[in-house]
Design an enzyme around this catalytic site. Structure first.
Site, PDB file in Angstrom:
ATOM      1  CB  ILE A  31      -1.139  -0.189   1.389  1.00  0.00           C
ATOM      2  CG1 ILE A  31       0.348  -0.057   2.393  1.00  0.00           C
ATOM      3  CG2 ILE A  31      -2.122  -0.687   0.882  1.00  0.00           C
ATOM      4  CD1 ILE A  31      -0.866  -0.079   3.804  1.00  0.00           C
TER       5      ILE A  31
ATOM      6  CG  HIS B 261      -4.249  -6.129   0.693  1.00  0.00           C
ATOM      7  ND1 HIS B 261      -3.091  -6.750   0.921  1.00  0.00           N
ATOM      8  CD2 HIS B 261      -5.027  -6.859  -0.045  1.00  0.00           C
ATOM      9  CE1 HIS B 261      -3.157  -7.472  -0.160  1.00  0.00           C
ATOM     10  NE2 HIS B 261      -4.671  -7.702   0.188  1.00  0.00           N
TER      11      HIS B 261
ATOM     12  CB  CYS C 143     -15.328  10.574   2.305  1.00  0.00           C
ATOM     13  SG  CYS C 143     -16.506  10.715   3.411  1.00  0.00           S
TER      14      CYS C 143
ATOM     15  CB  CYS D  38     -16.235  13.940   4.667  1.00  0.00           C
ATOM     16  SG  CYS D  38     -16.238  14.338   3.678  1.00  0.00           S
TER      17      CYS D  38
ATOM     18  CB  SER E 158       4.156 -14.286   4.397  1.00  0.00           C
ATOM     19  OG  SER E 158       3.454 -13.243   5.173  1.00  0.00           O
TER      20      SER E 158
HETATM   21  P1  NAD Z   1       4.951 -10.394   4.966  1.00  0.00           P
HETATM   22  O1  NAD Z   1       4.827  -9.004   5.842  1.00  0.00           O
HETATM   23  O2  NAD Z   1       3.380 -11.403   5.367  1.00  0.00           O
HETATM   24  O3  NAD Z   1       5.769 -11.099   4.533  1.00  0.00           O
HETATM   25  C1  NAD Z   1       6.254 -10.770   4.129  1.00  0.00           C
HETATM   26  C2  NAD Z   1       7.994 -11.179   2.786  1.00  0.00           C
HETATM   27  O4  NAD Z   1       9.036 -11.075   3.084  1.00  0.00           O
HETATM   28  C3  NAD Z   1       8.738 -12.692   4.864  1.00  0.00           C
HETATM   29  O5  NAD Z   1       8.198 -13.762   4.256  1.00  0.00           O
HETATM   30  C4  NAD Z   1       9.776 -12.192   4.988  1.00  0.00           C
HETATM   31  O6  NAD Z   1      11.028 -12.904   4.937  1.00  0.00           O
HETATM   32  C5  NAD Z   1      10.202 -11.639   3.668  1.00  0.00           C
HETATM   33  N1  NAD Z   1      11.237 -10.440   3.362  1.00  0.00           N
HETATM   34  C6  NAD Z   1      11.764  -9.672   3.908  1.00  0.00           C
HETATM   35  N2  NAD Z   1      12.749  -8.254   2.952  1.00  0.00           N
HETATM   36  C7  NAD Z   1      12.611  -9.358   2.597  1.00  0.00           C
HETATM   37  C8  NAD Z   1      13.606  -8.698   1.433  1.00  0.00           C
HETATM   38  N3  NAD Z   1      14.527  -7.531   1.491  1.00  0.00           N
HETATM   39  N4  NAD Z   1      13.874  -9.577   0.387  1.00  0.00           N
HETATM   40  C9  NAD Z   1      13.248 -10.842   0.269  1.00  0.00           C
HETATM   41  N5  NAD Z   1      11.870 -11.454   1.390  1.00  0.00           N
HETATM   42  C10 NAD Z   1      11.645 -10.105   1.848  1.00  0.00           C
HETATM   43  O7  NAD Z   1       4.075  -9.251   4.159  1.00  0.00           O
HETATM   44  P2  NAD Z   1       3.012  -9.443   3.284  1.00  0.00           P
HETATM   45  O8  NAD Z   1       2.645 -11.129   2.840  1.00  0.00           O
HETATM   46  O9  NAD Z   1       3.067  -8.862   1.860  1.00  0.00           O
HETATM   47  O10 NAD Z   1       0.945  -9.591   3.266  1.00  0.00           O
HETATM   48  C11 NAD Z   1       0.926  -8.488   4.007  1.00  0.00           C
HETATM   49  C12 NAD Z   1       0.310  -7.885   4.087  1.00  0.00           C
HETATM   50  O11 NAD Z   1       0.639  -5.980   4.838  1.00  0.00           O
HETATM   51  C13 NAD Z   1      -0.481  -7.642   3.348  1.00  0.00           C
HETATM   52  O12 NAD Z   1      -1.205  -7.379   2.777  1.00  0.00           O
HETATM   53  C14 NAD Z   1      -0.153  -5.559   2.814  1.00  0.00           C
HETATM   54  O13 NAD Z   1      -0.994  -5.304   2.374  1.00  0.00           O
HETATM   55  C15 NAD Z   1       0.378  -4.929   3.616  1.00  0.00           C
HETATM   56  N6  NAD Z   1       1.773  -4.113   4.500  1.00  0.00           N
HETATM   57  C16 NAD Z   1       2.482  -3.511   3.230  1.00  0.00           C
HETATM   58  C17 NAD Z   1       3.264  -3.162   3.355  1.00  0.00           C
HETATM   59  C18 NAD Z   1       3.942  -2.472   2.430  1.00  0.00           C
HETATM   60  O14 NAD Z   1       3.024  -1.264   2.103  1.00  0.00           O
HETATM   61  N7  NAD Z   1       4.979  -1.560   2.585  1.00  0.00           N
HETATM   62  C19 NAD Z   1       4.280  -3.436   4.812  1.00  0.00           C
HETATM   63  C20 NAD Z   1       3.918  -4.059   6.215  1.00  0.00           C
HETATM   64  C21 NAD Z   1       2.231  -4.704   5.615  1.00  0.00           C
HETATM   65 ZN    ZN Z   2     -17.435  12.761   2.124  1.00  0.00          ZN
END
Ligand code: NAD
Ligand code: ZN
Length: 265
Positions: free
Chosen positions: A110, A128, A136, A161, A205
């Protein structure tokens, strides 16, 4: 050590060759894509989940205390997101598109870093939503998040809003727990996944549903599955190529080699 380096080298070379041979490559990214940009993932040791209890959508709309907690978390997250810059892996995916080898870039993230790096909005499918906008819940108007965060910083704990006659609840334009997935994006991502001949997971993950269905769908439709992730995932057993290494090292190296194979480097 020599063996490990050797196997890393071979795996990255295999990835470059798979990229060269594929006609419809779909890349699927998760929070691990952005940890090298300084944004924590959810399930790592410093992951947000270990520090905050998630707020469900239903709680957000019905409970003022939950709304306060939600905005406190979002304010904290925004400090990470607003200052973050794309890393080498984001930039390499821009290059992959430039080489004409990217069918779609499906992201669970996101943070908006793919678009900031320069990936085309038409290629990026945000499953997501985005933390860069606030919407809003009543009239649907969208604002830049920075604008609303200024109001939160100034003391509005749960901003409302300001459209004349609205006053609806404002919420970052991200999909919360308990909230339905965006229909158009999910359908587009599923269609792209089902038609892919190469599907590459980077930094996820693969436990968040239904997003994690995409690689499964691709694999079942005959695509080769590559997983670039530091830790294990439930789909490791069906991957054609597993690269347990950093996105910021693997992706640029593989795309660089692809460029050479295609005679562009
Ligand atoms: P997750 O946090 O469940 O998993 C992240 C995975 O990335 C882990 O398995 C970890 O081992 C691996 N990882 C970490 N650093 C790495 C690297 N440098 N290189 C390779 N692998 C690496 O993440 P997910 O599966 O995306 O699910 C998390 C949810 O949370 C998503 O739905 C997302 O929308 C949201 N989220 C988004 C952000 C963002 O936008 N940056 C951050 C945190 C959570
Ligand atoms: Zn509104």
């Amino acid at each position: 050590m020599a063996d490990e380096a050797d196997s890393w080298e071979k795996k990255v070379e295999s990835l470059a060759r798979l990229l060269a041979a594929a006609e419809r490559t779909v890349v699927f990214t998760g929070a691990g894509m952005s940890t090298e940009s300084g944004i924590p993932d959810f399930r790592g040791p410093d992951g947000l989940w270990t520090r905050f209890k998630p707020v469900y959508y239903q709680e957000f709309v019905s409970d003022p205390e939950a709304r306060k907690r939600y905005w406190t978390l979002k304010r904290q997250e925004w400090r990470d997101y607003s200052g973050a810059e794309p890393n080498a892996a984001h930039r390499a995916l821009v290059e992959l598109e430039r080489l004409g080898r990217l069918s779609a870039l499906i992201t669970q993230n996101i943070d908006g870093l793919h678009q900031i790096a320069g990936s085309s909005p038409e290629k990026v499918i945000e499953l997501h939503g985005t933390a860069r906008k606030v919407g809003c819940l009543d009239c649907g108007r969208l604002w830049e998040t920075g604008e609303i965060m200024k109001r939160v910083d100034a003391g509005e704990e749960t901003p409302l809003c300001t459209e004349p006659g609205c006053g609806g609840l404002l919420k970052p334009a991200v999909i919360s727990f308990g909230q339905a997935m965006p229909v158009a994006e999910t359908e587009r991502a599923a269609a792209k996944s089902a038609r892919a001949d190469l599907f590459i997971v980077v930094g996820s993950s693969l436990v968040v549903q239904p997003a994690a269905q995409m690689p499964l769908m691709a694999k079942q439709a005959g695509a080769k599955l590559v997983i670039v992730n530091l830790s294990e995932t439930p789909l490791d057993g069906m991957a054609d190529l597993l690269i347990p290494a950093k996105a910021g090292e693997v992706v640029p190296e593989a795309v660089g080699r692809l460029g050479k194979i295609l005679g562009d480097g």
